[in-house]
Enzyme design. Structure first.
Site, mmCIF file in Angstrom:
data_model
loop_
_atom_site.group_PDB
_atom_site.id
_atom_site.type_symbol
_atom_site.label_atom_id
_atom_site.label_comp_id
_atom_site.label_asym_id
_atom_site.label_seq_id
_atom_site.Cartn_x
_atom_site.Cartn_y
_atom_site.Cartn_z
ATOM 1 N N ARG A 162 0.838 -1.214 0.000
ATOM 2 C CA ARG A 162 0.000 0.000 0.000
ATOM 3 C C ARG A 162 0.872 1.263 0.000
ATOM 4 O O ARG A 162 0.572 2.241 0.688
ATOM 5 C CB ARG A 162 -0.932 0.026 1.221
ATOM 6 C CG ARG A 162 -1.968 -1.075 1.255
ATOM 7 C CD ARG A 162 -2.937 -0.944 0.089
ATOM 8 N NE ARG A 162 -4.126 -1.732 0.312
ATOM 9 C CZ ARG A 162 -4.261 -3.019 -0.023
ATOM 10 N NH1 ARG A 162 -3.259 -3.654 -0.602
ATOM 11 N NH2 ARG A 162 -5.391 -3.662 0.197
ATOM 12 N N SER A 236 -10.653 -0.831 3.103
ATOM 13 C CA SER A 236 -9.876 -0.964 4.346
ATOM 14 C C SER A 236 -9.527 0.421 4.861
ATOM 15 O O SER A 236 -8.894 1.196 4.149
ATOM 16 C CB SER A 236 -8.575 -1.711 4.094
ATOM 17 O OG SER A 236 -8.826 -2.981 3.574
ATOM 18 N N GLU A 332 -5.125 3.845 6.366
ATOM 19 C CA GLU A 332 -4.762 3.650 4.962
ATOM 20 C C GLU A 332 -5.335 4.786 4.114
ATOM 21 O O GLU A 332 -4.789 5.150 3.089
ATOM 22 C CB GLU A 332 -5.324 2.299 4.494
ATOM 23 C CG GLU A 332 -4.731 1.830 3.200
ATOM 24 C CD GLU A 332 -5.590 0.822 2.485
ATOM 25 O OE1 GLU A 332 -6.746 1.161 2.129
ATOM 26 O OE2 GLU A 332 -5.127 -0.295 2.267
HETATM 27 N N1 EPU Z 1 -10.342 -11.005 9.936
HETATM 28 C C1 EPU Z 1 -11.045 -11.095 11.125
HETATM 29 N N2 EPU Z 1 -12.110 -10.245 11.296
HETATM 30 C C2 EPU Z 1 -12.490 -9.348 10.364
HETATM 31 C C3 EPU Z 1 -11.763 -9.271 9.150
HETATM 32 C C4 EPU Z 1 -10.683 -10.107 8.970
HETATM 33 O O1 EPU Z 1 -10.740 -11.894 11.999
HETATM 34 O O2 EPU Z 1 -13.477 -8.649 10.599
HETATM 35 C C5 EPU Z 1 -9.251 -11.974 9.704
HETATM 36 C C6 EPU Z 1 -9.681 -13.044 8.693
HETATM 37 O O3 EPU Z 1 -10.294 -14.104 9.304
HETATM 38 C C7 EPU Z 1 -8.369 -13.457 8.085
HETATM 39 C C8 EPU Z 1 -7.566 -12.172 8.108
HETATM 40 O O4 EPU Z 1 -8.168 -11.313 9.085
HETATM 41 O O5 EPU Z 1 -7.707 -14.390 8.897
HETATM 42 C C9 EPU Z 1 -7.457 -11.500 6.769
HETATM 43 O O6 EPU Z 1 -8.738 -11.072 6.318
HETATM 44 P P1 EPU Z 1 -9.059 -10.779 4.774
HETATM 45 O O7 EPU Z 1 -8.678 -11.937 3.948
HETATM 46 O O8 EPU Z 1 -10.456 -10.284 4.700
HETATM 47 O O9 EPU Z 1 -8.047 -9.651 4.370
HETATM 48 P P2 EPU Z 1 -7.562 -8.318 5.104
HETATM 49 O O10 EPU Z 1 -6.144 -8.488 5.502
HETATM 50 O O11 EPU Z 1 -8.528 -7.921 6.144
HETATM 51 C C10 EPU Z 1 -6.618 -7.275 2.894
HETATM 52 C C11 EPU Z 1 -6.714 -5.973 2.162
HETATM 53 C C12 EPU Z 1 -8.057 -5.870 1.426
HETATM 54 C C13 EPU Z 1 -8.145 -7.025 0.441
HETATM 55 C C14 EPU Z 1 -8.029 -8.344 1.240
HETATM 56 C C15 EPU Z 1 -8.028 -9.563 0.343
HETATM 57 C C16 EPU Z 1 -5.368 -4.422 3.491
HETATM 58 C C17 EPU Z 1 -5.361 -3.240 4.387
HETATM 59 N N3 EPU Z 1 -6.566 -4.859 3.100
HETATM 60 O O12 EPU Z 1 -7.631 -7.260 3.912
HETATM 61 O O13 EPU Z 1 -8.048 -4.673 0.687
HETATM 62 O O14 EPU Z 1 -9.363 -7.000 -0.280
HETATM 63 O O15 EPU Z 1 -6.781 -8.349 1.994
HETATM 64 O O16 EPU Z 1 -6.821 -9.674 -0.316
HETATM 65 O O17 EPU Z 1 -4.298 -4.919 3.132
HETATM 66 C C18 EPU Z 1 -8.734 -2.383 0.639
HETATM 67 O O18 EPU Z 1 -7.538 -2.084 0.646
HETATM 68 O O19 EPU Z 1 -9.626 -1.502 0.582
HETATM 69 C C19 EPU Z 1 -9.113 -3.783 0.747
HETATM 70 C C20 EPU Z 1 -10.378 -4.155 0.879
#
Ligand code: EPU
Length: 336
Positions: A162, A236, A332
Site C-alpha cells: 500500500r 480498508s 490507509e
Molecule cells: N479477519 C477477522 N475479522 C475481520 C476481518 C478479517 O478476523 O473482521 C481476519 C480473517 O479471518 C483473516 C484475516 O483477518 O484471517 C485476513 O482477512 P481478509 O482476507 O479479509 O483480508 P484483510 O487483511 O482484512 C486485505 C486488504 C483488502 C483485500 C483483502 C483480500 C489491506 C489493508 N486490506 O484485507 O483490501 O481486499 O486483503 O486480499 O491490506 C482495501 O484495501 O480496501 C481492501 C479491501
C-alpha cells in the site's frame, strides 16, 4: 468548462461525506488539466480521482480538480502479451472487465476494487495475492509546480505494501495514465489465497480461467465488503500492521489463534480486521456510522455521518488496539 463554486463533494467520495468545494472543476483532456494546474490565482489544488481512498472532514478551500480523463488504448501487442495504456479517469473495475472481455490476464484478482486507474498506483492496490505492481509498466505524470511531464517506470515507483513514491511525495505528481503488461495465453493464475480456491469449488470450476477468477473475487468481495453505492465506505480504513517477531510471540501468549503473514525474517503482518474484531468493534453502530458487520477493517457511513465522526471512531479504535495489544495501526485512507 468554467470553475464552479460551492459544489457538494458527496457524489465524488465513496464515503458519501457531504462537504463542499469552494472551487471545483472537472477536466477531461490533458490540455485542460495543464491549463487548470497552471492557474496562479488558485495556488492550492486538490486532485480528485475516484474518491475511494479519502475521508473528507471539512469543506475544501482549495481548487478541487476532478480528473475525468477517459480512454483505453493498446500500445503494443504480439502473440504472447499486450501493453495497454488506460487514462487516469477510467473506473478501475470497468477497466478490469474490459481486460476480461479481451482475455487479457493479470488483474483478475483485483476485480471490484473501488476507485480509478490513476489512483491505483498511489496505493499500489492489492487483493487476493496480487498487487498492481505485478502488471504495472509505467505511468505518465505532471510534476507540480512546474508541470513538467515525466514517465515513471516500475523501478522508480518504489512500490511497497500500500505504498509508492506517489504516496511518499504526496501532491507532487498528478498521474494522467497508467500502462500495464497483460498476458494473452497461458495465464499464470493466482489462486493461492484461501478463499479463492474454495469459492471456485463452490462454483464447480475445476480448470479456472481468468474470467472465473474475476467472478470468484467479485462474489467474495460482494459477500464481505459493503457496496459504496449503498453504504458509504472507503474499503480498508487501516493498513495491516507489521510487527516484530518478538512482538508477535508476545501476542500469541494471550491470543494463540492470532492470524499472521510473514513479511521478512523478523517481521510479521497481523490482520487489522482481526485485531479490531477482537477489540469488540466489529458490527458496532454509532447512530449513522460504525464498523462493518462482515469486515472489521471497513468503517461505514450509513448516511448523514460527517467526516469527524468517522475520524474520531478511527482514533478510538487505534487507541484501543494500542492499549490492548500494544500495536500501532496506521490509517490507509487520506484524511483531508
Ligand atoms: N479477519 C477477522 N475479522 C475481520 C476481518 C478479517 O478476523 O473482521 C481476519 C480473517 O479471518 C483473516 C484475516 O483477518 O484471517 C485476513 O482477512 P481478509 O482476507 O479479509 O483480508 P484483510 O487483511 O482484512 C486485505 C486488504 C483488502 C483485500 C483483502 C483480500 C489491506 C489493508 N486490506 O484485507 O483490501 O481486499 O486483503 O486480499 O491490506 C482495501 O484495501 O480496501 C481492501 C479491501
Amino acid at each position: 468548462m468554467p470553475i464552479q463554486n460551492n459544489i457538494s463533494l458527496k457524489p465524488y467520495n465513496t464515503f458519501g461525506i457531504d462537504v463542499s468545494a469552494k472551487y471545483f472543476i472537472s477536466v477531461s483532456s490533458l490540455n485542460e488539466l495543464k491549463s487548470v494546474l497552471a492557474l496562479e490565482e488558485y495556488p492550492n489544488k486538490l486532485i480528485l480521482g475516484g474518491g475511494s481512498n479519502m475521508l473528507l472532514t471539512k469543506n475544501q478551500d482549495k481548487l478541487v480538480i476532478h480528473l475525468n480523463l477517459k480512454g483505453i488504448e493498446i500500445i503494443v501487442e504480439n502473440d504472447e502479451f499486450v501493453i495497454v495504456k488506460a487514462n487516469a479517469g477510467e473506473n478501475w473495475h470497468e477497466f478490469v472487465l474490459w481486460c476480461m472481455d479481451k482475455n487479457f490476464g493479470g488483474i483478475e484478482n483485483l476485480s471490484l476494487i473501488p476507485g480509478n486507474v490513476g489512483t491505483a498506483p498511489i496505493q499500489n492496490i492489492g487483493a487476493y495475492g496480487v498487487e498492481l505492481k505485478d502488471t504495472f509498466v509505467s505511468c505518465e505524470t505532471f510534476a507540480l509546480p512546474d508541470l513538467s511531464m515525466h514517465t515513471f517506470f516500475k523501478s522508480e515507483c518504489l512500490f511497497g505494501y500500500r505504498d509508492s513514491i506517489f504516496k511518499q511525495q504526496k501532491d507532487r505528481y498528478v498521474i494522467t495514465s497508467v500502462s500495464f503488461k497483460f498476458t494473452k495465453h497461458n495465464h499464470k493464475l493466482n489462486i493461492q489465497y484461501g478463499t479463492i480456491a474454495s469459492e471456485l469449488e463452490l462454483m464447480n470450476v475445476v480448470n479456472p480461467t481468468i474470467q472465473d477468477i474475476s467472478k470468484a473475487v467479485i462474489s467474495i468481495r460482494e459477500s464481505k465488503l459493503p457496496n459504496p453505492k449503498i453504504i458509504g465506505n472507503s474499503g480498508s480504513f487501516f493498513k495491516n500492521p507489521v510487527i516484530s517477531k518478538k512482538q508477535f510471540e508476545d501476542l500469541l501468549q494471550n491470543f494463540p489463534d492470532a492470524p499472521s503473514y510473514p513479511v521478512s525474517e523478523n517481521e510479521i503482518k497481523v490482520p487489522a480486521g482481526w485485531l479490531i474484531e477482537k477489540a469488540g468493534f466489529k458490527g458496532k453502530r454509532f447512530g449513522c456510522y460504525g464498523v462493518h458487520k462482515n469486515q472489521a477493517l471497513v468503517l461505514v457511513n450509513y448516511g448523514g455521518a460527517n467526516g469527524n465522526d468517522l475520524l474520531n471512531l478511527s482514533k478510538l479504535i487505534q487507541k484501543t488496539i494500542l492499549r490492548l495489544f500494544n500495536i500501532s495501526m496506521e490509517a490507509e485512507v487520506n484524511i483531508l
